[in-house]
Design a protein around this motif. Structure first.
Motif, PDB file in Angstrom:
ATOM      1  N   LYS A 249      45.383 -31.048 100.255  1.00 34.60           N
ATOM      2  CA  LYS A 249      45.796 -32.373  99.779  1.00 34.60           C
ATOM      3  C   LYS A 249      47.305 -32.402  99.573  1.00 34.60           C
ATOM      4  CE  LYS A 249      44.898 -33.623  95.416  1.00 34.60           C
ATOM      5  NZ  LYS A 249      44.401 -34.304  94.183  1.00 34.60           N
ATOM      6  N   GLY A 250      47.925 -33.476 100.047  1.00 33.34           N
ATOM      7  CA  GLY A 250      49.363 -33.677  99.832  1.00 33.34           C
ATOM      8  C   GLY A 250      49.583 -34.970  99.064  1.00 33.34           C
ATOM      9  N   VAL A 251      50.270 -34.867  97.921  1.00 34.11           N
ATOM     10  CA  VAL A 251      50.511 -36.038  97.065  1.00 34.11           C
ATOM     11  C   VAL A 251      51.990 -36.378  97.062  1.00 34.11           C
ATOM     12  CG1 VAL A 251      50.474 -36.830  94.645  1.00 34.11           C
ATOM     13  CG2 VAL A 251      48.505 -35.617  95.601  1.00 34.11           C
ATOM     14  N   SER A 267      63.471 -25.940  96.520  1.00 32.63           N
ATOM     15  CA  SER A 267      62.428 -24.924  96.278  1.00 32.63           C
ATOM     16  C   SER A 267      61.860 -25.146  94.890  1.00 32.63           C
ATOM     17  CB  SER A 267      63.028 -23.517  96.333  1.00 32.63           C
ATOM     18  OG  SER A 267      63.425 -23.212  97.644  1.00 32.63           O
ATOM     19  N   ALA A 268      60.543 -25.333  94.816  1.00 37.66           N
ATOM     20  CA  ALA A 268      59.909 -25.490  93.502  1.00 37.66           C
ATOM     21  C   ALA A 268      59.911 -24.144  92.784  1.00 37.66           C
ATOM     22  CB  ALA A 268      58.478 -25.990  93.682  1.00 37.66           C
ATOM     23  N   ARG A 269      60.182 -24.150  91.489  1.00 36.41           N
ATOM     24  CA  ARG A 269      60.206 -22.897  90.724  1.00 36.41           C
ATOM     25  C   ARG A 269      58.792 -22.371  90.488  1.00 36.41           C
ATOM     26  NH1 ARG A 269      65.452 -21.861  88.409  1.00 36.41           N
ATOM     27  NH2 ARG A 269      66.480 -21.709  90.426  1.00 36.41           N
ATOM     28  N   ARG A 270      57.846 -23.302  90.285  1.00 36.11           N
ATOM     29  CA  ARG A 270      56.503 -22.878  89.875  1.00 36.11           C
ATOM     30  C   ARG A 270      55.807 -22.049  90.959  1.00 36.11           C
ATOM     31  NH1 ARG A 270      52.047 -27.164  87.978  1.00 36.11           N
ATOM     32  NH2 ARG A 270      53.826 -28.060  86.873  1.00 36.11           N
ATOM     33  N   ASP A 271      55.960 -22.443  92.235  1.00 40.04           N
ATOM     34  CA  ASP A 271      55.226 -21.738  93.300  1.00 40.04           C
ATOM     35  C   ASP A 271      56.061 -21.469  94.544  1.00 40.04           C
ATOM     36  OD1 ASP A 271      55.519 -24.318  94.124  1.00 40.04           O
ATOM     37  OD2 ASP A 271      53.379 -24.815  94.105  1.00 40.04           O
ATOM     38  N   ASN A 272      57.406 -21.684  94.439  1.00 41.89           N
ATOM     39  CA  ASN A 272      58.325 -21.431  95.566  1.00 41.89           C
ATOM     40  C   ASN A 272      58.081 -22.313  96.783  1.00 41.89           C
ATOM     41  OD1 ASN A 272      59.867 -19.530  94.284  1.00 41.89           O
ATOM     42  ND2 ASN A 272      58.529 -17.833  94.887  1.00 41.89           N
ATOM     43  N   ARG A 273      57.224 -23.321  96.653  1.00 45.88           N
ATOM     44  CA  ARG A 273      57.011 -24.238  97.779  1.00 45.88           C
ATOM     45  C   ARG A 273      58.245 -25.109  97.967  1.00 45.88           C
ATOM     46  NH1 ARG A 273      54.339 -28.135  98.052  1.00 45.88           N
ATOM     47  NH2 ARG A 273      54.124 -28.078 100.293  1.00 45.88           N
ATOM     48  N   ILE A 274      58.398 -25.627  99.191  1.00 48.38           N
ATOM     49  CA  ILE A 274      59.486 -26.564  99.461  1.00 48.38           C
ATOM     50  C   ILE A 274      58.970 -27.969  99.200  1.00 48.38           C
ATOM     51  CG2 ILE A 274      60.650 -27.651 101.435  1.00 48.38           C
ATOM     52  CD1 ILE A 274      61.226 -24.833 102.460  1.00 48.38           C
ATOM     53  N   PHE A 275      59.778 -28.790  98.531  1.00 48.63           N
ATOM     54  CA  PHE A 275      59.412 -30.208  98.427  1.00 48.63           C
ATOM     55  C   PHE A 275      60.654 -31.066  98.647  1.00 48.63           C
ATOM     56  CE2 PHE A 275      60.790 -29.411  94.159  1.00 48.63           C
ATOM     57  CZ  PHE A 275      61.235 -30.627  93.651  1.00 48.63           C
ATOM     58  N   PHE A 276      60.437 -32.363  98.833  1.00 48.48           N
ATOM     59  CA  PHE A 276      61.512 -33.279  99.212  1.00 48.48           C
ATOM     60  C   PHE A 276      61.690 -34.399  98.190  1.00 48.48           C
ATOM     61  CE2 PHE A 276      59.738 -31.977 103.442  1.00 48.48           C
ATOM     62  CZ  PHE A 276      60.875 -31.379 103.963  1.00 48.48           C
ATOM     63  N   VAL A 277      62.933 -34.865  98.059  1.00 51.75           N
ATOM     64  CA  VAL A 277      63.216 -36.150  97.413  1.00 51.75           C
ATOM     65  C   VAL A 277      63.909 -36.962  98.509  1.00 51.75           C
ATOM     66  CG1 VAL A 277      64.423 -37.362  95.547  1.00 51.75           C
ATOM     67  CG2 VAL A 277      63.521 -35.044  95.159  1.00 51.75           C
ATOM     68  N   ILE A 278      63.245 -38.029  98.963  1.00 53.94           N
ATOM     69  CA  ILE A 278      63.695 -38.723 100.177  1.00 53.94           C
ATOM     70  C   ILE A 278      63.971 -40.192  99.889  1.00 53.94           C
ATOM     71  CG2 ILE A 278      62.993 -39.350 102.540  1.00 53.94           C
ATOM     72  CD1 ILE A 278      61.025 -36.929 102.337  1.00 53.94           C
ATOM     73  N   VAL A 286      59.010 -38.657  96.415  1.00 59.09           N
ATOM     74  CA  VAL A 286      59.045 -37.258  95.992  1.00 59.09           C
ATOM     75  C   VAL A 286      57.720 -36.610  96.402  1.00 59.09           C
ATOM     76  CG1 VAL A 286      59.341 -35.664  94.038  1.00 59.09           C
ATOM     77  CG2 VAL A 286      60.466 -37.910  93.996  1.00 59.09           C
ATOM     78  N   GLY A 287      57.796 -35.523  97.159  1.00 56.47           N
ATOM     79  CA  GLY A 287      56.571 -34.840  97.568  1.00 56.47           C
ATOM     80  C   GLY A 287      56.915 -33.633  98.426  1.00 56.47           C
ATOM     81  N   THR A 288      55.960 -32.793  98.684  1.00 61.81           N
ATOM     82  CA  THR A 288      54.561 -33.083  98.488  1.00 61.81           C
ATOM     83  C   THR A 288      53.887 -31.862  97.871  1.00 61.81           C
ATOM     84  OG1 THR A 288      52.507 -33.648  99.669  1.00 61.81           O
ATOM     85  CG2 THR A 288      54.163 -32.449 100.904  1.00 61.81           C
ATOM     86  N   THR A 289      52.638 -32.025  97.490  1.00 64.68           N
ATOM     87  CA  THR A 289      51.859 -30.893  96.993  1.00 64.68           C
ATOM     88  C   THR A 289      51.064 -30.320  98.165  1.00 64.68           C
ATOM     89  OG1 THR A 289      50.005 -32.335  96.467  1.00 64.68           O
ATOM     90  CG2 THR A 289      51.640 -31.998  94.731  1.00 64.68           C
ATOM     91  N   ASP A 290      50.445 -29.160  97.956  1.00 64.00           N
ATOM     92  CA  ASP A 290      49.650 -28.534  99.019  1.00 64.00           C
ATOM     93  C   ASP A 290      48.559 -27.715  98.342  1.00 64.00           C
ATOM     94  OD1 ASP A 290      48.913 -27.839 101.568  1.00 64.00           O
ATOM     95  OD2 ASP A 290      50.660 -26.596 102.014  1.00 64.00           O
ATOM     96  N   THR A 291      47.407 -28.332  98.123  1.00 62.11           N
ATOM     97  CA  THR A 291      46.315 -27.645  97.411  1.00 62.11           C
ATOM     98  C   THR A 291      45.012 -27.865  98.175  1.00 62.11           C
ATOM     99  OG1 THR A 291      46.065 -29.646  96.049  1.00 62.11           O
ATOM    100  CG2 THR A 291      47.301 -27.833  95.074  1.00 62.11           C
ATOM    101  N   PHE A 292      44.135 -26.859  98.148  1.00 54.79           N
ATOM    102  CA  PHE A 292      42.854 -27.001  98.853  1.00 54.79           C
ATOM    103  C   PHE A 292      42.042 -28.147  98.273  1.00 54.79           C
ATOM    104  CE2 PHE A 292      43.509 -22.423  99.996  1.00 54.79           C
ATOM    105  CZ  PHE A 292      43.680 -22.674 101.350  1.00 54.79           C
ATOM    106  N   GLU A 313      59.188 -30.735  88.644  1.00 54.70           N
ATOM    107  CA  GLU A 313      60.062 -30.039  89.592  1.00 54.70           C
ATOM    108  C   GLU A 313      61.243 -30.923  90.007  1.00 54.70           C
ATOM    109  OE1 GLU A 313      60.174 -27.020  90.354  1.00 54.70           O
ATOM    110  OE2 GLU A 313      58.201 -26.163  89.935  1.00 54.70           O
ATOM    111  N   GLY A 314      60.985 -32.217  90.176  1.00 57.80           N
ATOM    112  CA  GLY A 314      62.059 -33.137  90.559  1.00 57.80           C
ATOM    113  C   GLY A 314      63.101 -33.262  89.463  1.00 57.80           C
ATOM    114  N   ARG A 315      62.629 -33.325  88.223  1.00 53.70           N
ATOM    115  CA  ARG A 315      63.543 -33.511  87.101  1.00 53.70           C
ATOM    116  C   ARG A 315      64.396 -32.269  86.843  1.00 53.70           C
ATOM    117  NH1 ARG A 315      60.019 -35.574  82.978  1.00 53.70           N
ATOM    118  NH2 ARG A 315      59.957 -33.532  82.024  1.00 53.70           N
ATOM    119  N   ARG A 316      63.836 -31.092  87.179  1.00 51.05           N
ATOM    120  CA  ARG A 316      64.578 -29.846  87.001  1.00 51.05           C
ATOM    121  C   ARG A 316      65.878 -29.862  87.819  1.00 51.05           C
ATOM    122  NH1 ARG A 316      64.914 -25.540  89.915  1.00 51.05           N
ATOM    123  NH2 ARG A 316      63.204 -26.030  91.317  1.00 51.05           N
ATOM    124  N   VAL A 317      65.810 -30.453  89.033  1.00 53.00           N
ATOM    125  CA  VAL A 317      66.989 -30.467  89.905  1.00 53.00           C
ATOM    126  C   VAL A 317      67.800 -31.753  89.766  1.00 53.00           C
ATOM    127  CG1 VAL A 317      67.532 -29.477  92.163  1.00 53.00           C
ATOM    128  CG2 VAL A 317      65.203 -29.776  91.534  1.00 53.00           C
TER     129      VAL A 317
END
Length: 357
Positions: A249-251, A267-278, A286-292, A313-317
């Protein structure tokens, strides 16, 4: 005047088609257009609106797949860059260049050296025909470009180009172009069973969701391009098939405009995934997530946890931006129809697979 698409149900019942395509997302619509331009008698049915599934729940990017470099999916990046170039030339009204800024912070999983090496490889795989080549920039330049970014620990950054698109419209224009070339495409038409002739599938029983009546569509070949619904459709053929999908799922959330015109890759701190602010239509996506995801594809929605992850994660940066729960204007979720294989969500291959049965 523009093209109008007629719901040609009469035509679906009276002709035998070379191809019947199930699913009106970008893959189904692209196949329909390709088949019609090659002179095949082609039909498509979609149970919702065209692009109503995964194809309108994207990050609105036609990207070269920068993050696939980490998994050494070089073939996929090369193919994505080539396709991006094609779309820029055939659909410039829907696909346009967008500058991306990657701020690099102390403690990030990807430091300046890794980012720089990745950027060089990315430009090479685009055969140096990217919109513009990347450039490494100082922390002063990063802050001049985007003053709302977090300053603490900033070590510099990189600027590169990718492309933004209108995802649902790109899908719809494939349908319109296919119809112009002679194809039949009908939305709000749900496949309720497949018709078998001996060993092969020879068509489908379809329900018109607007009138409630049911009809048969006959075809030489049936293509299942239903994305997250692929296993459900395959099982209708009474071929007891092992599930082929492992959807993730991508949110995304939409918030007031948070950047000065750049897209940010972070780079998200919680899981090192890449996300975008576009930047998108005056707002920020702002996205995205990646969960089963194991639930019903018709019921996929953003959870409070998904939204909290993106906000945090967005607010951190971007501490200066409007990134609190009350600023979220909209949120949406889609499913990536990934092929089942072991591994974490972000490690599963994004390549296409074609099965014949």
């Amino acid at each position: 005047g523009g093209l109008r698409l007629k719901r040609e149900i009469q035509r679906l019942t009276s002709e035998t088609f070379d191809l019947l395509i199930i699913g009106g997302g970008i893959n189904g619509c692209g196949i329909l257009r390709d088949a019609a331009l090659r002179g095949y008698r082609a039909a498509l049915v979609e149970k919702g609106d065209f692009a109503s599934g995964t194809s309108s729940k994207t990050s609105k990017l036609v990207h070269g797949g920068l993050r696939y470099l980490e998994q050494m999916e070089l073939g996929l990046v090369f193919e994505s860059c080539r396709e991006r170039r094609t779309l820029l030339s055939i659909a410039p009204h829907l696909v346009h260049p967008l500058p991306f800024l990657i701020p690099v912070y102390k403690g990030d999983a990807r430091g300046r050296t890794i980012i720089h090496a990745g950027m060089i490889l990315y430009d090479m795989l685009a055969l140096f025909r990217n919109v513009e080549r990347h450039r490494m920039v100082s922390s002063q330049d990063v802050l001049k470009a985007e003053p709302d970014l977090e300053r603490a620990g900033l070590q510099g950054g990189a600027v590169y180009y990718d492309c933004q698109m209108d995802d649902a419209r790109l899908c719809l224009e494939n349908v319109l172009s296919a119809a112009e070339a002679g194809a039949a495409a009908v939305n709000y038409a749900e496949v309720i069973s497949l018709i078998r002739s001996g060993e092969r599938v020879a068509g489908a029983v379809v329900k018109d969701l607007l009138s409630g009546r049911t009809f048969e569509v006959m075809a030489g070949k049936v293509i299942n391009a239903s994305g997250p619904w692929i296993d459900r459709i395959s099982n209708m053929g009474s071929l007891k098939i092992t599930p082929r999908l492992r959807p993730t799922k991508g949110v995304h959330i939409m918030v007031p405009g948070s950047t000065r015109g750049h897209a940010l890759l972070i780079s998200a701190r919680r899981d090192n995934r890449i996300f975008f602010v576009i930047p998108y239509q005056g707002y920020s996506l702002v996205g995205t997530t990646d969960t089963f995801y194991t639930g019903d594809p018709d019921q996929v929605t953003p959870s409070p946890e998904d939204i909290a992850y993106l906000i945090e994660e967005g607010r951190r940066v971007l501490p200066g931006a409007k990134l609190y729960r009350e600023h979220v204007i909209a949120s949406f979720a889609g499913l990536r129809p990934l092929v089942a294989e072991p591994g974490q969500p972000s490690e599963l291959s994004r390549s296409h697979v074609i099965y014949e049965e």
